[in-house]
Design a protein around this motif. Structure first.
Motif, PDB file in Angstrom:
ATOM      1  N   ASN A   1       0.831  -1.200   0.000  1.00  0.00           N
ATOM      2  CA  ASN A   1       0.000   0.000   0.000  1.00  0.00           C
ATOM      3  C   ASN A   1       0.873   1.261   0.000  1.00  0.00           C
ATOM      4  O   ASN A   1       0.633   2.219   0.733  1.00  0.00           O
ATOM      5  N   LYS A   2       1.927   1.206  -0.818  1.00  0.00           N
ATOM      6  CA  LYS A   2       2.876   2.310  -0.966  1.00  0.00           C
ATOM      7  C   LYS A   2       2.932   2.701  -2.438  1.00  0.00           C
ATOM      8  O   LYS A   2       3.669   2.132  -3.225  1.00  0.00           O
ATOM      9  N   PRO A   3       2.107   3.666  -2.832  1.00  0.00           N
ATOM     10  CA  PRO A   3       2.108   4.067  -4.241  1.00  0.00           C
ATOM     11  C   PRO A   3       3.463   4.620  -4.668  1.00  0.00           C
ATOM     12  O   PRO A   3       4.154   5.265  -3.883  1.00  0.00           O
ATOM     13  N   LEU A   4       3.829   4.328  -5.910  1.00  0.00           N
ATOM     14  CA  LEU A   4       5.080   4.828  -6.475  1.00  0.00           C
ATOM     15  C   LEU A   4       4.760   5.777  -7.616  1.00  0.00           C
ATOM     16  O   LEU A   4       3.882   5.504  -8.429  1.00  0.00           O
ATOM     17  N   SER A   5       5.501   6.865  -7.675  1.00  0.00           N
ATOM     18  CA  SER A   5       5.367   7.751  -8.827  1.00  0.00           C
ATOM     19  C   SER A   5       5.953   7.026 -10.034  1.00  0.00           C
ATOM     20  O   SER A   5       6.745   6.088  -9.900  1.00  0.00           O
ATOM     21  N   LYS A   6       5.582   7.479 -11.213  1.00  0.00           N
ATOM     22  CA  LYS A   6       6.109   6.883 -12.446  1.00  0.00           C
ATOM     23  C   LYS A   6       7.624   7.009 -12.476  1.00  0.00           C
ATOM     24  O   LYS A   6       8.328   6.067 -12.857  1.00  0.00           O
ATOM     25  N   GLU A   7       8.136   8.142 -12.038  1.00  0.00           N
ATOM     26  CA  GLU A   7       9.583   8.365 -12.042  1.00  0.00           C
ATOM     27  C   GLU A   7      10.303   7.397 -11.102  1.00  0.00           C
ATOM     28  O   GLU A   7      11.341   6.842 -11.448  1.00  0.00           O
ATOM     29  N   LYS A   8       9.735   7.201  -9.901  1.00  0.00           N
ATOM     30  CA  LYS A   8      10.364   6.305  -8.931  1.00  0.00           C
ATOM     31  C   LYS A   8      10.294   4.857  -9.433  1.00  0.00           C
ATOM     32  O   LYS A   8      11.258   4.109  -9.319  1.00  0.00           O
ATOM     33  N   GLU A   9       9.144   4.489  -9.995  1.00  0.00           N
ATOM     34  CA  GLU A   9       9.000   3.136 -10.546  1.00  0.00           C
ATOM     35  C   GLU A   9      10.036   2.915 -11.644  1.00  0.00           C
ATOM     36  O   GLU A   9      10.709   1.878 -11.658  1.00  0.00           O
ATOM     37  N   ASP A  10      10.175   3.876 -12.549  1.00  0.00           N
ATOM     38  CA  ASP A  10      11.154   3.759 -13.632  1.00  0.00           C
ATOM     39  C   ASP A  10      12.568   3.595 -13.092  1.00  0.00           C
ATOM     40  O   ASP A  10      13.342   2.770 -13.587  1.00  0.00           O
ATOM     41  N   LYS A  11      12.905   4.378 -12.084  1.00  0.00           N
ATOM     42  CA  LYS A  11      14.257   4.317 -11.506  1.00  0.00           C
ATOM     43  C   LYS A  11      14.527   2.945 -10.881  1.00  0.00           C
ATOM     44  O   LYS A  11      15.587   2.353 -11.089  1.00  0.00           O
ATOM     45  N   ILE A  12      13.565   2.423 -10.145  1.00  0.00           N
ATOM     46  CA  ILE A  12      13.722   1.118  -9.508  1.00  0.00           C
ATOM     47  C   ILE A  12      13.832   0.031 -10.569  1.00  0.00           C
ATOM     48  O   ILE A  12      14.721  -0.829 -10.507  1.00  0.00           O
ATOM     49  N   VAL A  13      12.937   0.076 -11.555  1.00  0.00           N
ATOM     50  CA  VAL A  13      12.940  -0.937 -12.616  1.00  0.00           C
ATOM     51  C   VAL A  13      14.272  -0.920 -13.370  1.00  0.00           C
ATOM     52  O   VAL A  13      14.884  -1.974 -13.581  1.00  0.00           O
ATOM     53  N   GLN A  14      14.726   0.249 -13.755  1.00  0.00           N
ATOM     54  CA  GLN A  14      15.980   0.331 -14.499  1.00  0.00           C
ATOM     55  C   GLN A  14      17.172  -0.143 -13.662  1.00  0.00           C
ATOM     56  O   GLN A  14      18.077  -0.787 -14.190  1.00  0.00           O
ATOM     57  N   SER A  15      17.161   0.153 -12.378  1.00  0.00           N
ATOM     58  CA  SER A  15      18.242  -0.314 -11.500  1.00  0.00           C
ATOM     59  C   SER A  15      18.291  -1.830 -11.447  1.00  0.00           C
ATOM     60  O   SER A  15      19.362  -2.433 -11.481  1.00  0.00           O
ATOM     61  N   ILE A  16      17.115  -2.451 -11.370  1.00  0.00           N
ATOM     62  CA  ILE A  16      17.056  -3.916 -11.300  1.00  0.00           C
ATOM     63  C   ILE A  16      17.460  -4.519 -12.642  1.00  0.00           C
ATOM     64  O   ILE A  16      18.289  -5.437 -12.700  1.00  0.00           O
ATOM     65  N   VAL A  17      16.884  -4.013 -13.725  1.00  0.00           N
ATOM     66  CA  VAL A  17      17.153  -4.559 -15.062  1.00  0.00           C
ATOM     67  C   VAL A  17      18.635  -4.441 -15.417  1.00  0.00           C
ATOM     68  O   VAL A  17      19.217  -5.354 -15.994  1.00  0.00           O
ATOM     69  N   LYS A  18      19.244  -3.337 -15.038  1.00  0.00           N
ATOM     70  CA  LYS A  18      20.657  -3.118 -15.357  1.00  0.00           C
ATOM     71  C   LYS A  18      21.580  -3.697 -14.293  1.00  0.00           C
ATOM     72  O   LYS A  18      22.781  -3.477 -14.320  1.00  0.00           O
TER      73      LYS A  18
END
Length: 86
Positions: A53-70
């Motif tokens: 129940n912790k909403p993420l902004s699009k920017e924060k989601e993108d940053k987390i996703v890119q960190s994991i993928v890379k």
């Protein structure tokens, strides 16, 4: 489940309101996940965000996703925690 595991899950549930069963379900779903696939990682990040129940902004989601993928995830909990707070 031993006492350590029970204590850990109790703490998770207290801090995040996520039941142990939900943690096991997510763990099972990512056993063979491809963490270099952006779609897979994005779905997981969204699922965890909703569970906690912790909403993420699009920017924060993108940053987390890119960190994991890379494969650039921080190696310590404090850095990871700060990443989610920004």
């Amino acid at each position: 489940m031993n006492n350590f595991q029970k204590g850990m899950f109790d703490k998770i549930q207290k801090n995040t309101n996520i039941r142990p069963e939900e943690v096991y379900k997510v763990a099972d779903s990512v056993k063979n996940a491809n963490f270099s696939d952006e779609k897979t990682v994005r779905n997981l990040v969204r699922q965890l965000s909703q569970m906690a129940n912790k909403p993420l902004s699009k920017e924060k989601e993108d940053k987390i996703v890119q960190s994991i993928v890379k494969n650039k995830m921080p190696g310590d909990v404090n850095t990871l925690n700060n990443m989610f707070k920004k």
